[in-house]
Design a protein around this motif. Structure first.
Motif: not given
Length: 414
Positions: A180, A273, A277
């Motif tokens: 991440s 991303t 996450q």
């Protein structure tokens, strides 16, 4: 542009604000501990699911189920007896202030005021860094990965201090933090590279507000998701308004194609991303741990810094960046302030999400972006035609419509 007096006072201001934030956070934590000792079965503050705090200027960290003051709930909530007075329905967007700490109004002023002050100045400094021209050879700053190293380093330091004060969470799954963090710093570097290659700050900021577009595209193509007509209109308004602003500049040159490509790459990486996450959240739940805010801040930025170091070293930006800063001390002071504002701003974000509903944070960060665009236009010499201003209005309408939709969904959920 800020006056010399303001520039000279900013380091002291940043340190004073950080000290005040740490004291306020520690006071809340000690107050909660004292109350829990008096009433061991009481749990104050409803656990909430926190949204990603994506920003041109900050980290996009997804937090899950954090109590007020950043503490994890270690005792179960006991059902009230029939004789106990039941609380009224949840009509507030703030967490209940049962601990006798600071009033919610004061907490909101601390959180929102800190976010505005830190990130408005952060955006101004970011623009100054990439618009800076060396007085000796007219060279400009291009070391975007080197800048990310310094920014992440400041966040690592503040995150480590906060982690020591609030207590570190053991057994965190660091592999997903690494993935991440690498994706996140790559998105931020692309934004910096867009600015370094001629994309104006207002256009970059408005474009980053349209990060829902790649998320929607990925969900449509891969996940089979469906969206309302309004959601399509919101994204179209932000993207269309941004394009109009780019075409509606009166002077100062046009936005380069390379800069546009970098900001598009940043948006794609934002979508990637967000997926990582979600996997990070699943990994922490599977491991049975609930990281605190400063755990997220420290570990995410540690891997962001390591990733940026690899790219900066491989591209030769460590030597070129240091050489440029040594030859131009003025820009080095701006970079240091830029990194400090990032770290302090992230601390205020964590403070806000630990005390208020996610919608409060979303409102503050969304309106902050709009004010950053307007301040840049008025203070940095961006001259727009009538078409450019119409683009600003269209993009801002899309942003505010998205925010209003979130508020309506939140009210409906309650």
């Amino acid at each position: 542009v800020a006056s010399n007096t303001t520039e000279e006072r900013m380091p002291k201001y940043c340190l004073s604000v950080l000290f005040f934030l740490v004291v306020a956070t520690s006071a809340n934590r000690h107050t909660n501990n004292a109350v829990n000792k008096r009433s061991p079965n009481a749990t104050f503050g409803r656990p909430r699911r926190y949204l990603s705090t994506g920003d041109l200027s900050g980290t996009s960290t997804r937090l899950s189920f954090i109590n007020r003051g950043g503490q994890q709930a270690t005792t179960p909530r006991t059902p009230p007896s029939p004789t106990q007075t039941q609380p009224p329905p949840n009509t507030m967007t703030t967490k209940p202030d049962s601990s006798g700490g600071l009033p919610d109004t004061v907490k909101l002023l601390i959180g929102a005021g800190g976010i505005y002050a830190s990130f408005l100045y952060y955006g101004s400094l970011q623009e100054d860094v990439f618009r800076y021209t060396s007085p000796t050879d007219s060279a400009t700053f291009k070391a975007a990965w080197f800048l990310q190293v310094l920014e992440a380093l400041a966040n690592v330091i503040i995150g480590f201090v906060g982690m020591q004060l609030m207590g570190a969470t053991p057994n965190i799954p660091k592999q997903m933090f690494a993935i991440s963090g690498a994706s996140q710093v790559s998105a931020k570097a692309c934004t910096s590279l867009a600015l370094a290659n001629g994309l104006s700050f207002p256009v970059a900021t408005l474009a980053k507000s349209g990060k829902m577009a790649p998320v929607m595209a990925g969900s449509l193509l891969l996940g089979g998701a469906t969206y309302s007509f309004r959601e399509y209109l919101q994204v179209a308004a932000i993207i269309g308004g941004t394009a109009i602003v780019g075409l509606g500049k009166k002077k100062g040159g046009s936005n380069s194609l390379l800069g546009v490509l970098f900001i598009l790459g940043s948006l794609v990486l934002d979508g990637v991303t967000a997926g990582f996450q979600k996997r990070l959240k699943m990994a922490t739940a599977k491991a049975g741990v609930k990281p605190k805010p400063y755990d997220f801040m420290f570990w995410t930025n540690l891997f962001m810094m390591l990733t940026a170091l690899v790219f900066a070293g491989g591209l030769g930006e460590l030597t070129s960046g240091v050489s440029f800063c040594v030859a131009n001390p003025e820009i080095m002071s701006k970079i240091i302030k830029f990194a400090l504002c990032s770290a302090i701003g992230q601390s205020f974000i964590f403070y806000t999400i630990a005390n208020f509903d996610p919608l409060i944070l979303s409102t503050v960060t969304t309106t902050r972006k709009i004010f950053s665009v307007l301040l840049s236009i008025f203070l940095k010499g961006h001259s727009l035609s009538l078409m450019g201003w119409s683009g600003i209005a269209l993009a801002c309408a899309g942003i505010m419509s998205e925010l209003q939709a979130k508020a309506a969904g939140k009210a409906k959920a309650h």
